[in-house]
Motif scaffolding. Sequence first.
Motif, PDB file in Angstrom:
ATOM      1  N   UNK A  79     -15.020  -8.409   0.146  1.00 52.30           N
ATOM      2  CA  UNK A  79     -14.660  -8.224   1.489  1.00 52.30           C
ATOM      3  C   UNK A  79     -12.871  -7.795   0.567  1.00 52.30           C
ATOM      4  N   UNK A  80     -12.840  -7.291   1.435  1.00 54.38           N
ATOM      5  CA  UNK A  80     -10.802  -6.401   1.422  1.00 54.38           C
ATOM      6  C   UNK A  80     -10.314  -7.862   1.105  1.00 54.38           C
ATOM      7  N   UNK A  81      -9.325  -8.264  -0.153  1.00 50.70           N
ATOM      8  CA  UNK A  81      -8.830  -9.147  -0.232  1.00 50.70           C
ATOM      9  C   UNK A  81      -7.473  -9.490   1.304  1.00 50.70           C
ATOM     10  N   UNK A  82      -7.842 -11.369   1.559  1.00 53.19           N
ATOM     11  CA  UNK A  82      -6.784 -11.837   2.643  1.00 53.19           C
ATOM     12  C   UNK A  82      -5.680 -12.295   2.068  1.00 53.19           C
ATOM     13  N   UNK A  83      -4.826 -11.268   1.309  1.00 49.45           N
ATOM     14  CA  UNK A  83      -3.439 -11.623   0.713  1.00 49.45           C
ATOM     15  C   UNK A  83      -2.434 -10.152   1.276  1.00 49.45           C
ATOM     16  N   UNK A  84      -1.349 -10.346   0.667  1.00 48.76           N
ATOM     17  CA  UNK A  84      -0.828  -8.964   1.333  1.00 48.76           C
ATOM     18  C   UNK A  84      -0.732  -7.937  -0.330  1.00 48.76           C
ATOM     19  N   UNK A  85      -0.615  -6.967  -0.503  1.00 47.99           N
ATOM     20  CA  UNK A  85      -0.423  -6.123  -1.227  1.00 47.99           C
ATOM     21  C   UNK A  85       0.525  -5.628  -2.197  1.00 47.99           C
ATOM     22  N   UNK A  86       0.442  -5.652  -3.233  1.00 46.85           N
ATOM     23  CA  UNK A  86       1.193  -6.385  -4.051  1.00 46.85           C
ATOM     24  C   UNK A  86       2.129  -5.068  -4.461  1.00 46.85           C
ATOM     25  N   UNK A  87       3.135  -4.715  -4.441  1.00 45.42           N
ATOM     26  CA  UNK A  87       3.593  -3.795  -4.601  1.00 45.42           C
ATOM     27  C   UNK A  87       3.444  -3.045  -5.212  1.00 45.42           C
TER      28      UNK A  87
ATOM     29  N   UNK B 221       3.675   6.197  -8.293  1.00 46.90           N
ATOM     30  CA  UNK B 221       2.617   6.583  -7.401  1.00 46.90           C
ATOM     31  C   UNK B 221       2.305   7.758  -6.637  1.00 46.90           C
ATOM     32  N   UNK B 222       1.336   8.186  -6.529  1.00 46.68           N
ATOM     33  CA  UNK B 222       0.562   9.511  -5.875  1.00 46.68           C
ATOM     34  C   UNK B 222       0.556   8.554  -4.473  1.00 46.68           C
ATOM     35  N   UNK B 223       0.268   9.872  -3.966  1.00 47.48           N
ATOM     36  CA  UNK B 223      -0.091  10.041  -2.026  1.00 47.48           C
ATOM     37  C   UNK B 223      -0.886   9.185  -1.431  1.00 47.48           C
ATOM     38  N   UNK B 224      -2.430   9.508  -2.559  1.00 46.39           N
ATOM     39  CA  UNK B 224      -3.718   8.302  -2.815  1.00 46.39           C
ATOM     40  C   UNK B 224      -3.130   6.932  -3.076  1.00 46.39           C
ATOM     41  N   UNK B 225      -2.070   6.491  -3.437  1.00 47.20           N
ATOM     42  CA  UNK B 225      -2.218   5.586  -4.020  1.00 47.20           C
ATOM     43  C   UNK B 225      -1.832   4.564  -2.475  1.00 47.20           C
ATOM     44  N   UNK B 226      -0.432   5.742  -2.097  1.00 48.00           N
ATOM     45  CA  UNK B 226       0.455   5.127  -0.793  1.00 48.00           C
ATOM     46  C   UNK B 226      -0.458   4.814   0.344  1.00 48.00           C
ATOM     47  N   UNK B 227      -1.772   5.639   0.415  1.00 51.92           N
ATOM     48  CA  UNK B 227      -2.166   6.233   1.581  1.00 51.92           C
ATOM     49  C   UNK B 227      -2.713   4.096   1.307  1.00 51.92           C
ATOM     50  N   UNK B 228      -3.841   4.420   0.410  1.00 50.11           N
ATOM     51  CA  UNK B 228      -4.547   3.334   0.275  1.00 50.11           C
ATOM     52  C   UNK B 228      -3.252   1.152   0.498  1.00 50.11           C
ATOM     53  N   UNK B 229      -2.342   1.753  -0.059  1.00 48.16           N
ATOM     54  CA  UNK B 229      -2.049   0.692  -0.043  1.00 48.16           C
ATOM     55  C   UNK B 229      -1.303   0.455   1.729  1.00 48.16           C
ATOM     56  N   UNK B 230      -0.865   1.512   2.143  1.00 48.38           N
ATOM     57  CA  UNK B 230      -0.491   1.400   3.790  1.00 48.38           C
ATOM     58  C   UNK B 230      -1.714   0.806   4.684  1.00 48.38           C
ATOM     59  N   UNK B 231      -3.386   1.469   4.224  1.00 48.98           N
ATOM     60  CA  UNK B 231      -4.240   0.835   5.052  1.00 48.98           C
ATOM     61  C   UNK B 231      -5.127  -0.681   4.409  1.00 48.98           C
ATOM     62  N   UNK B 232      -4.780  -1.189   3.646  1.00 51.58           N
ATOM     63  CA  UNK B 232      -4.959  -2.550   3.407  1.00 51.58           C
ATOM     64  C   UNK B 232      -4.389  -3.538   4.140  1.00 51.58           C
ATOM     65  N   UNK B 233      -3.663  -3.430   4.724  1.00 49.41           N
ATOM     66  CA  UNK B 233      -3.145  -4.588   5.770  1.00 49.41           C
ATOM     67  C   UNK B 233      -4.105  -4.477   6.618  1.00 49.41           C
ATOM     68  N   UNK B 234      -4.654  -3.707   7.249  1.00 52.92           N
ATOM     69  CA  UNK B 234      -5.406  -3.793   8.311  1.00 52.92           C
ATOM     70  C   UNK B 234      -6.595  -4.022   8.752  1.00 52.92           C
ATOM     71  N   UNK B 235      -6.942  -3.579   7.263  1.00 57.50           N
ATOM     72  CA  UNK B 235      -8.915  -4.427   6.449  1.00 57.50           C
ATOM     73  C   UNK B 235      -8.512  -5.599   5.985  1.00 57.50           C
ATOM     74  N   UNK B 236      -8.062  -6.657   6.184  1.00 60.60           N
ATOM     75  CA  UNK B 236      -7.357  -7.999   5.478  1.00 60.60           C
ATOM     76  C   UNK B 236      -9.378  -8.388   5.656  1.00 60.60           C
ATOM     77  N   UNK B 237     -10.000  -9.408   4.691  1.00 60.19           N
ATOM     78  CA  UNK B 237     -10.848  -9.759   5.202  1.00 60.19           C
ATOM     79  C   UNK B 237     -11.894  -9.135   5.241  1.00 60.19           C
ATOM     80  N   UNK B 238     -11.782  -7.813   5.351  1.00 60.19           N
ATOM     81  CA  UNK B 238     -13.490  -6.982   6.030  1.00 60.19           C
ATOM     82  C   UNK B 238     -14.474  -6.096   4.479  1.00 60.19           C
TER      83      UNK B 238
END
Length: 257
Positions: free
Chosen positions: A50-58, A63-80
């Motif tokens: 499961x994706x960690x059910x917590x806010x991602x670290x800053x 950072x790369x554009x891939x890292x930024x995109x992943x960081x933006x998506x993480x909150x949408x999938x918390x716990x999934x």
Amino acid sequence: MSEQETFETYPDGMRDLIASRRRRRAGLVYHEGEALPPLDADLDALATRLVPDEDPAPLPPGHSSFARKRHELLPEFRGKPELCLLNALLIANLRKFTWPEQAPELFLRLWREKAGLLLEHLSSRWLISSIITYAEHGPTEADRRVGQSMNVLFSLMKLYEYERQYSGTPSEEPFRIPGRAKGPLPMNMLGFQIVGGDLEANLLLDIVEQALDAPDAGPLATALMDRLNRDSRNIFRRFALMRLRLEMMRVNRDETA
């Protein structure tokens, strides 16, 4: 000729749109140590983790554009399941002009092997994004055709339904039958009969038939059409309600005549 008729929505025509798309679709940049999973990744493991059910670290500086995109998506999938996050990352890559070599086949593998899990956990938003991805990356012409048709359908629905909110009328409430503004439709198209007309039904049926012919995208397209049929906040449901009201009004007129 009126001022409105001489005014152009896009001053430079379609060339403006093409240039804008090219700017937005530059490929994601990966830094050393960053990558999508390989084509033979263990999907079972990604389905159970499961994706960690917590806010991602800053993100760190630079950072790369891939890292930024992943960081933006993480909150949408918390716990999934992480598989859902991977699906979103693949879509983000495949909407660009360039992508990692394994991305198209890995996306198709996800939906061939884990469609049930994805349909269970993904929101309609991400199911729509997934079917649209088939428009460019479907393995057959039938898959690409249904992906493109659903891209047009849901994109136009989003534009229309969002603008309609400015009318102040809730999405699930049809407009009043009396008092329709009279005037030409865009490009002088003819209107249609709400009772007895079949424009919207034929539009949807064409897509349903395309879904039946699509070996990979078909089940996803069918699931989305089922969701659309059950949703109460769209133009198709409102026309169905308006049709019922008009039919009842005609019955009442006949009974009192």
